[in-house]
Every structure is written in structure tokens, then in C-alpha cells.
Design a protein around this motif. Structure first.
Motif, PDB file in Angstrom:
ATOM      1  N   SER A  47       2.081   2.945  11.741  1.00 26.25           N
ATOM      2  CA  SER A  47       1.046   3.175  10.833  1.00 26.25           C
ATOM      3  C   SER A  47      -0.092   3.680  11.272  1.00 26.25           C
ATOM      4  CB  SER A  47       1.228   1.678  10.198  1.00 26.25           C
ATOM      5  OG  SER A  47       0.773   0.895  11.187  1.00 26.25           O
ATOM      6  N   GLY A  48      -0.282   4.016  12.497  1.00 26.39           N
ATOM      7  CA  GLY A  48      -1.413   4.330  13.128  1.00 26.39           C
ATOM      8  C   GLY A  48      -1.938   5.767  12.867  1.00 26.39           C
ATOM      9  N   ASP A  49      -1.163   6.673  12.065  1.00 26.85           N
ATOM     10  CA  ASP A  49      -1.474   7.838  11.573  1.00 26.85           C
ATOM     11  C   ASP A  49      -2.091   7.693  10.082  1.00 26.85           C
ATOM     12  OD1 ASP A  49       1.379   9.310  12.884  1.00 26.85           O
ATOM     13  OD2 ASP A  49      -0.683   9.033  13.743  1.00 26.85           O
ATOM     14  N   LYS A  50      -2.080   6.500   9.258  1.00 24.79           N
ATOM     15  CA  LYS A  50      -2.342   6.328   8.198  1.00 24.79           C
ATOM     16  C   LYS A  50      -4.080   6.209   8.181  1.00 24.79           C
ATOM     17  CE  LYS A  50       1.680   4.159   6.536  1.00 24.79           C
ATOM     18  NZ  LYS A  50       2.312   3.000   5.757  1.00 24.79           N
ATOM     19  N   ASN A  51      -4.645   6.833   7.020  1.00 28.67           N
ATOM     20  CA  ASN A  51      -5.834   6.903   6.788  1.00 28.67           C
ATOM     21  C   ASN A  51      -6.325   5.519   6.249  1.00 28.67           C
ATOM     22  OD1 ASN A  51      -8.542   6.938   5.434  1.00 28.67           O
ATOM     23  ND2 ASN A  51      -8.422   9.404   5.797  1.00 28.67           N
ATOM     24  N   PRO A  52      -7.403   4.717   6.886  1.00 32.44           N
ATOM     25  CA  PRO A  52      -7.544   3.516   6.237  1.00 32.44           C
ATOM     26  C   PRO A  52      -7.943   3.606   4.833  1.00 32.44           C
ATOM     27  CG  PRO A  52      -8.263   3.527   8.285  1.00 32.44           C
ATOM     28  CD  PRO A  52      -7.601   4.816   8.030  1.00 32.44           C
ATOM     29  N   GLY A  53      -8.895   4.608   4.656  1.00 31.23           N
ATOM     30  CA  GLY A  53      -9.613   4.625   3.305  1.00 31.23           C
ATOM     31  C   GLY A  53      -8.512   5.067   2.035  1.00 31.23           C
ATOM     32  N   ASN A  54      -7.294   5.870   2.537  1.00 30.87           N
ATOM     33  CA  ASN A  54      -6.409   6.208   1.667  1.00 30.87           C
ATOM     34  C   ASN A  54      -5.503   4.849   1.461  1.00 30.87           C
ATOM     35  OD1 ASN A  54      -7.326   8.791   1.628  1.00 30.87           O
ATOM     36  ND2 ASN A  54      -5.754   9.621   2.830  1.00 30.87           N
ATOM     37  N   VAL A  55      -5.317   4.106   2.560  1.00 33.19           N
ATOM     38  CA  VAL A  55      -4.537   3.104   2.026  1.00 33.19           C
ATOM     39  C   VAL A  55      -5.249   1.873   1.491  1.00 33.19           C
ATOM     40  CG1 VAL A  55      -3.668   0.902   3.232  1.00 33.19           C
ATOM     41  CG2 VAL A  55      -3.320   3.029   4.341  1.00 33.19           C
ATOM     42  N   ALA A  56      -6.484   1.811   1.481  1.00 34.71           N
ATOM     43  CA  ALA A  56      -7.567   1.106   0.512  1.00 34.71           C
ATOM     44  C   ALA A  56      -7.479   1.432  -0.696  1.00 34.71           C
ATOM     45  CB  ALA A  56      -8.813   1.051   1.141  1.00 34.71           C
ATOM     46  N   GLY A  57      -7.477   3.023  -0.867  1.00 36.58           N
ATOM     47  CA  GLY A  57      -7.465   3.313  -2.284  1.00 36.58           C
ATOM     48  C   GLY A  57      -6.363   3.201  -2.988  1.00 36.58           C
ATOM     49  N   GLY A  58      -5.145   3.262  -2.188  1.00 39.92           N
ATOM     50  CA  GLY A  58      -3.829   2.941  -2.883  1.00 39.92           C
ATOM     51  C   GLY A  58      -3.574   1.431  -3.280  1.00 39.92           C
ATOM     52  N   LEU A  59      -4.068   0.538  -2.503  1.00 39.71           N
ATOM     53  CA  LEU A  59      -4.190  -0.717  -2.844  1.00 39.71           C
ATOM     54  C   LEU A  59      -5.194  -1.250  -3.930  1.00 39.71           C
ATOM     55  CD1 LEU A  59      -4.642  -2.411   0.760  1.00 39.71           C
ATOM     56  CD2 LEU A  59      -2.423  -2.272  -0.745  1.00 39.71           C
ATOM     57  N   LYS A  60      -6.239  -0.512  -3.931  1.00 37.89           N
ATOM     58  CA  LYS A  60      -7.109  -0.719  -5.307  1.00 37.89           C
ATOM     59  C   LYS A  60      -6.504  -0.311  -6.552  1.00 37.89           C
ATOM     60  CE  LYS A  60     -11.496  -0.477  -2.596  1.00 37.89           C
ATOM     61  NZ  LYS A  60     -12.633   0.077  -2.501  1.00 37.89           N
ATOM     62  N   ALA A  61      -5.728   0.883  -6.517  1.00 34.23           N
ATOM     63  CA  ALA A  61      -4.906   1.476  -7.586  1.00 34.23           C
ATOM     64  C   ALA A  61      -3.944   0.562  -8.138  1.00 34.23           C
ATOM     65  CB  ALA A  61      -4.419   2.601  -7.324  1.00 34.23           C
ATOM     66  N   GLU A  71       2.608 -10.472  -8.717  1.00 32.46           N
ATOM     67  CA  GLU A  71       2.993 -10.703  -7.140  1.00 32.46           C
ATOM     68  C   GLU A  71       2.740  -9.503  -6.290  1.00 32.46           C
ATOM     69  OE1 GLU A  71       7.061 -11.151  -4.476  1.00 32.46           O
ATOM     70  OE2 GLU A  71       7.254 -11.888  -6.599  1.00 32.46           O
ATOM     71  N   ALA A  72       2.874  -8.288  -6.747  1.00 31.74           N
ATOM     72  CA  ALA A  72       2.308  -7.157  -5.952  1.00 31.74           C
ATOM     73  C   ALA A  72       0.905  -6.870  -6.163  1.00 31.74           C
ATOM     74  CB  ALA A  72       2.978  -5.923  -6.712  1.00 31.74           C
ATOM     75  N   LYS A  73       0.438  -7.462  -7.123  1.00 32.30           N
ATOM     76  CA  LYS A  73      -1.282  -7.317  -7.218  1.00 32.30           C
ATOM     77  C   LYS A  73      -1.644  -8.248  -6.044  1.00 32.30           C
ATOM     78  CE  LYS A  73      -1.719  -5.538 -11.857  1.00 32.30           C
ATOM     79  NZ  LYS A  73      -2.368  -5.602 -13.045  1.00 32.30           N
ATOM     80  N   LYS A  74      -1.210  -9.444  -6.071  1.00 31.17           N
ATOM     81  CA  LYS A  74      -1.679 -10.579  -5.202  1.00 31.17           C
ATOM     82  C   LYS A  74      -1.467  -9.960  -3.697  1.00 31.17           C
ATOM     83  CE  LYS A  74      -1.298 -15.408  -3.436  1.00 31.17           C
ATOM     84  NZ  LYS A  74      -1.967 -14.875  -2.399  1.00 31.17           N
ATOM     85  N   SER A  75      -0.157  -9.318  -3.453  1.00 24.53           N
ATOM     86  CA  SER A  75       0.001  -8.667  -2.109  1.00 24.53           C
ATOM     87  C   SER A  75      -1.261  -7.724  -1.896  1.00 24.53           C
ATOM     88  CB  SER A  75       1.560  -8.280  -2.113  1.00 24.53           C
ATOM     89  OG  SER A  75       1.422  -7.626  -0.805  1.00 24.53           O
ATOM     90  N   ALA A  76      -1.523  -6.778  -2.818  1.00 32.31           N
ATOM     91  CA  ALA A  76      -2.385  -5.651  -2.457  1.00 32.31           C
ATOM     92  C   ALA A  76      -3.636  -6.198  -2.334  1.00 32.31           C
ATOM     93  CB  ALA A  76      -2.483  -4.723  -3.711  1.00 32.31           C
ATOM     94  N   LYS A  77      -3.969  -7.236  -3.126  1.00 31.92           N
ATOM     95  CA  LYS A  77      -5.570  -8.198  -2.891  1.00 31.92           C
ATOM     96  C   LYS A  77      -5.438  -8.592  -1.601  1.00 31.92           C
ATOM     97  CE  LYS A  77      -8.521 -11.513  -5.037  1.00 31.92           C
ATOM     98  NZ  LYS A  77      -8.501 -12.348  -5.933  1.00 31.92           N
ATOM     99  N   ASP A  78      -4.562  -9.350  -1.138  1.00 34.66           N
ATOM    100  CA  ASP A  78      -4.381 -10.003   0.299  1.00 34.66           C
ATOM    101  C   ASP A  78      -4.389  -8.966   1.496  1.00 34.66           C
ATOM    102  OD1 ASP A  78      -4.137 -12.421  -0.977  1.00 34.66           O
ATOM    103  OD2 ASP A  78      -1.853 -12.642  -0.544  1.00 34.66           O
ATOM    104  N   ARG A  79      -3.805  -7.886   1.258  1.00 39.60           N
ATOM    105  CA  ARG A  79      -3.970  -6.896   2.220  1.00 39.60           C
ATOM    106  C   ARG A  79      -5.333  -6.075   2.257  1.00 39.60           C
ATOM    107  NH1 ARG A  79       0.734  -2.575   1.688  1.00 39.60           N
ATOM    108  NH2 ARG A  79      -0.541  -1.608   3.433  1.00 39.60           N
ATOM    109  N   LEU A  80      -5.700  -5.945   0.999  1.00 40.29           N
ATOM    110  CA  LEU A  80      -7.012  -5.388   0.992  1.00 40.29           C
ATOM    111  C   LEU A  80      -8.255  -6.202   1.716  1.00 40.29           C
ATOM    112  CD1 LEU A  80      -8.434  -2.764  -0.106  1.00 40.29           C
ATOM    113  CD2 LEU A  80      -8.777  -3.896  -2.215  1.00 40.29           C
ATOM    114  N   GLU A  81      -8.024  -7.594   1.428  1.00 44.53           N
ATOM    115  CA  GLU A  81      -9.136  -8.367   1.908  1.00 44.53           C
ATOM    116  C   GLU A  81      -9.021  -8.461   3.509  1.00 44.53           C
ATOM    117  OE1 GLU A  81      -8.520 -12.150  -0.024  1.00 44.53           O
ATOM    118  OE2 GLU A  81      -9.590 -11.344  -1.911  1.00 44.53           O
TER     119      GLU A  81
END
Length: 84
Positions: A47-61, A71-81
Motif C-alpha cells: 500500500s506504500g504506492d497509494k497516494n494518501p490524498g486519493n485514499v482520503a478522497g475515496g473515503l470522503k466519497a 457499516e461501510a460509512k463507519k469504517s471509512a470514517k474511522d480510517r479517515l480519522e
């Protein structure tokens, strides 16, 4: 730079694409056979090749998508935090 899994995946996709020529499909078959053991390539887990900005954008989406489960929204929120 693409990983071996991405390169092999592209050749596999080419084989299943009805819009590519038989010549192109034959090339993909040869590459998979000669360079990728017939296409048996382990999935990339780095996962080191992933752009953190893109990951955050996907989680926000995910948080704003009405078709995503709570459940998926909670997981995304936890990961984003956890990224902050």
C-alpha cells in the motif's frame, strides 16, 4: 511504475476485451505465458504506492454516497480519522 500484478491484469483484461484484435490477444497470451507463469501473479499488497490524498478522497466519497451501507460509512470514517 506498474507492478507485475497490474501488468498481468492488463494483459488478462485484453484477452477478455471483444474490441481488441486477435493479434493483440496473441501477444498478451505470450507475455502471460513467458513472463508471468501463465498469468499466475500474486496480488500486490504494497500500500506504500497509494497516494494518501486519493485514499482520503475515496473515503470522503464513501461517506457521501447514499448507496453505501452505514457499516461501510463507519469504517471509512474511522480510517479517515486514523489518517489525520
Amino acid at each position: 511504475m506498474p507492478t507485475d500484478a497490474q501488468i498481468a491484469g492488463g494483459h488478462k483484461a485484453n484477452l477478455n476485451n471483444p474490441n481488441t484484435s486477435e493479434e493483440s490477444k496473441q501477444h498478451s497470451r505470450q507475455v502471460l505465458e513467458n513472463e508471468f507463469n501463465g498469468g499466475d501473479v500474486p496480488k500486490s499488497t504494497d500500500s506504500g504506492d497509494k497516494n494518501p490524498g486519493n485514499v482520503a478522497g475515496g473515503l470522503k466519497a464513501t461517506l457521501n454516497n447514499p448507496k453505501v451501507s452505514d457499516e461501510a460509512k463507519k469504517s471509512a470514517k474511522d480510517r479517515l480519522e486514523g489518517m489525520q
